[in-house]
Scaffold this motif. Sequence first.
Motif, PDB file in Angstrom:
ATOM      1  N   ASP A  29       0.765  -1.220  -0.192  1.00  0.00           N
ATOM      2  CA  ASP A  29      -0.080   0.140   0.177  1.00  0.00           C
ATOM      3  C   ASP A  29       0.798   1.390   0.075  1.00  0.00           C
ATOM      4  OD1 ASP A  29      -2.385  -1.358   0.236  1.00  0.00           O
ATOM      5  OD2 ASP A  29      -2.753  -1.077   2.245  1.00  0.00           O
ATOM      6  N   ARG A  89     -14.840  11.995  -1.108  1.00  0.00           N
ATOM      7  CA  ARG A  89     -13.804  10.931  -1.168  1.00  0.00           C
ATOM      8  C   ARG A  89     -13.730  10.282  -2.729  1.00  0.00           C
ATOM      9  NH1 ARG A  89     -15.698   9.528   3.854  1.00  0.00           N
ATOM     10  NH2 ARG A  89     -16.312   7.420   3.266  1.00  0.00           N
ATOM     11  N   LYS A  90     -15.131  10.279  -3.321  1.00  0.00           N
ATOM     12  CA  LYS A  90     -15.076   9.741  -4.485  1.00  0.00           C
ATOM     13  C   LYS A  90     -14.456  10.628  -5.468  1.00  0.00           C
ATOM     14  CE  LYS A  90     -19.184   6.688  -3.675  1.00  0.00           C
ATOM     15  NZ  LYS A  90     -20.549   6.551  -3.907  1.00  0.00           N
ATOM     16  N   LEU A  93     -10.843  10.234  -5.439  1.00  0.00           N
ATOM     17  CA  LEU A  93     -10.390   9.085  -6.067  1.00  0.00           C
ATOM     18  C   LEU A  93     -10.523   9.210  -7.748  1.00  0.00           C
ATOM     19  CD1 LEU A  93      -9.342   6.117  -6.367  1.00  0.00           C
ATOM     20  CD2 LEU A  93     -12.011   5.391  -6.136  1.00  0.00           C
ATOM     21  N   LEU A 129      -5.886  11.201  -0.936  1.00  0.00           N
ATOM     22  CA  LEU A 129      -6.228   9.800  -0.904  1.00  0.00           C
ATOM     23  C   LEU A 129      -5.659   8.970   0.103  1.00  0.00           C
ATOM     24  CD1 LEU A 129      -8.142   7.678  -2.481  1.00  0.00           C
ATOM     25  CD2 LEU A 129      -6.137   7.182  -3.751  1.00  0.00           C
ATOM     26  N   TYR A 130      -4.307   9.176   0.395  1.00  0.00           N
ATOM     27  CA  TYR A 130      -3.409   8.190   1.214  1.00  0.00           C
ATOM     28  C   TYR A 130      -3.172   8.981   2.451  1.00  0.00           C
ATOM     29  CZ  TYR A 130      -2.401   4.894  -2.453  1.00  0.00           C
ATOM     30  OH  TYR A 130      -2.365   3.867  -3.198  1.00  0.00           O
ATOM     31  N   SER A 183      -3.636   1.922  -6.714  1.00  0.00           N
ATOM     32  CA  SER A 183      -4.253   2.847  -5.703  1.00  0.00           C
ATOM     33  C   SER A 183      -5.987   2.637  -5.871  1.00  0.00           C
ATOM     34  CB  SER A 183      -3.987   4.081  -6.264  1.00  0.00           C
ATOM     35  OG  SER A 183      -2.792   4.699  -5.902  1.00  0.00           O
ATOM     36  N   THR A 187      -8.210   1.372  -2.141  1.00  0.00           N
ATOM     37  CA  THR A 187      -9.364   2.053  -1.950  1.00  0.00           C
ATOM     38  C   THR A 187     -10.531   0.866  -1.530  1.00  0.00           C
ATOM     39  OG1 THR A 187     -10.103   2.380  -4.023  1.00  0.00           O
ATOM     40  CG2 THR A 187      -9.128   4.234  -3.087  1.00  0.00           C
ATOM     41  N   LYS A 188     -10.256  -0.054  -1.927  1.00  0.00           N
ATOM     42  CA  LYS A 188     -11.218  -1.321  -1.880  1.00  0.00           C
ATOM     43  C   LYS A 188     -10.971  -2.156  -0.484  1.00  0.00           C
ATOM     44  CE  LYS A 188     -13.224  -0.607  -5.740  1.00  0.00           C
ATOM     45  NZ  LYS A 188     -14.693   0.045  -5.864  1.00  0.00           N
TER      46      LYS A 188
END
Length: 490
Positions: A29, A89-90, A93, A129-130, A183, A187-188
Amino acid sequence: MKDEIVDEHEIKEKPIGAVEADFETVLVDGILGFGLSVGNVVLVLIMALVHASSAIESNIVAMCVAVLTCLLLFIGLKFTDAFQRAVGRKIILVSYMVSFLGAAACLILRLPYLSVVLASLGTVAAFFLYGRYLASLARNALMFVVDSIFIYVGIMVFVISQAESLLSSALLGTLCVVSTIVSAAFTKKDHPYADFVSAEDSKRRSIKLKGNNHTLLLIGFMLSAVLIAFSLDFPKEIITLAIGISIGAAGLLSLLTRQLDERVYKEWLKKSMAFSAALLLLPFPVVPEAACLGLICLYTCFVCLNIIVLVNAVVETTRFDMISPIWLFGKHGATYFGRISIGAAVCTLGALAGSYVDPQIALYGSIVVIVAFCSWMQISVNYQIYPFEPVIEENEDEETSVQIEQEGKRKLVWQRKIETACDRYKLSPREREVLRILLKGRDAKYIMDQFYISQSTAKTHIYNIYRKFGIHSRQDLYDFIEDIELAEDE
């Protein structure tokens, strides 16, 4: 994980630092996801600088990238709560994936400037994102991830420089696609995060010290001075290769310095920035051209070591103070990249001046301006970060606090006074923990070991408590708590 930002009083204060990531998780990750993302952005920028037709164009490209990144980070700061919701958040991404896939396509189509614009958006999205993932890592794992990014850039610059132009573009484009796939898979996964922290709480908990901003300004300005290399009379491929190797060397040196006393190492880096800039840049007019390239390589390596420390410190702050990573990255990142853009503007003006006067004189003029500014900011860093540092005792006898508690009122009253002081002066959750440790006679080193934080972070929190209470020493702290008056109902 909650989909919406909860009310300030309902936020659960989970100790982010308590989350431990195993080594395999860090590799998959961290390095393949975040590491590839940020490393690829640096490589895309380097390729864009190589394609520039002149030093002026290189400086303008770097300046525009810094301004764009600054604006994107500022947007993240202003809309932190929105980006932390499910829809936000979407959006992050999608922005991340579109940016890197678009950058990959532009690289293959030989559109370097458009690729670096998209990559700028991608790197901001990557940090957002991270952010919570980075804050959840154990300290050593975080340092390993950051060091690996610099080593990766150094290796890939060497590899790309050995390939043909079309092949190198295709290779970097492929790496951008790989980072996007990794990435998306990241996210999953269900990572154990603490609850979201609102922008309002983040602002309230952040440490408001001018020295922090001045450190960001200084390091950002120093990084922009690396652009001076493109004014040297060398092929750009040689310049970028030398700079890439310097970046990789910084990551390797950072790994090796784990064996040193971390406090001494970081203090040395922090206090020698302006001196190093003067030592490595001012000799340019009196040394051969090849020596100038060597000096700029040493300078790049030194600046990158400071950037590694800076990135670790910012992520460390999000964990220790329980602050939203998006909010803190936006706040500090906008300051940092804003100063890079100003430094790039200085280099651009110096390159433009070279069209009207002797290029060497114009180059040296830029260097003098950079060194003068660094010296001024260094003074600000040294004297504004810890104005009361000399009164923060490092070797306090543990018996002192025991005697005060024994000779004072009953222990229950003492604890109530501590709680009252925390409430009246609005100490953050972490400051409350640090205060209790201080009142037990512990020192900054103990706080470092207890929370896995750096010396500067520990001392900053001690100073912040002193500042809120209006005191200057450990004895003042005991007296201050002792003199707290409790309400009758307490």
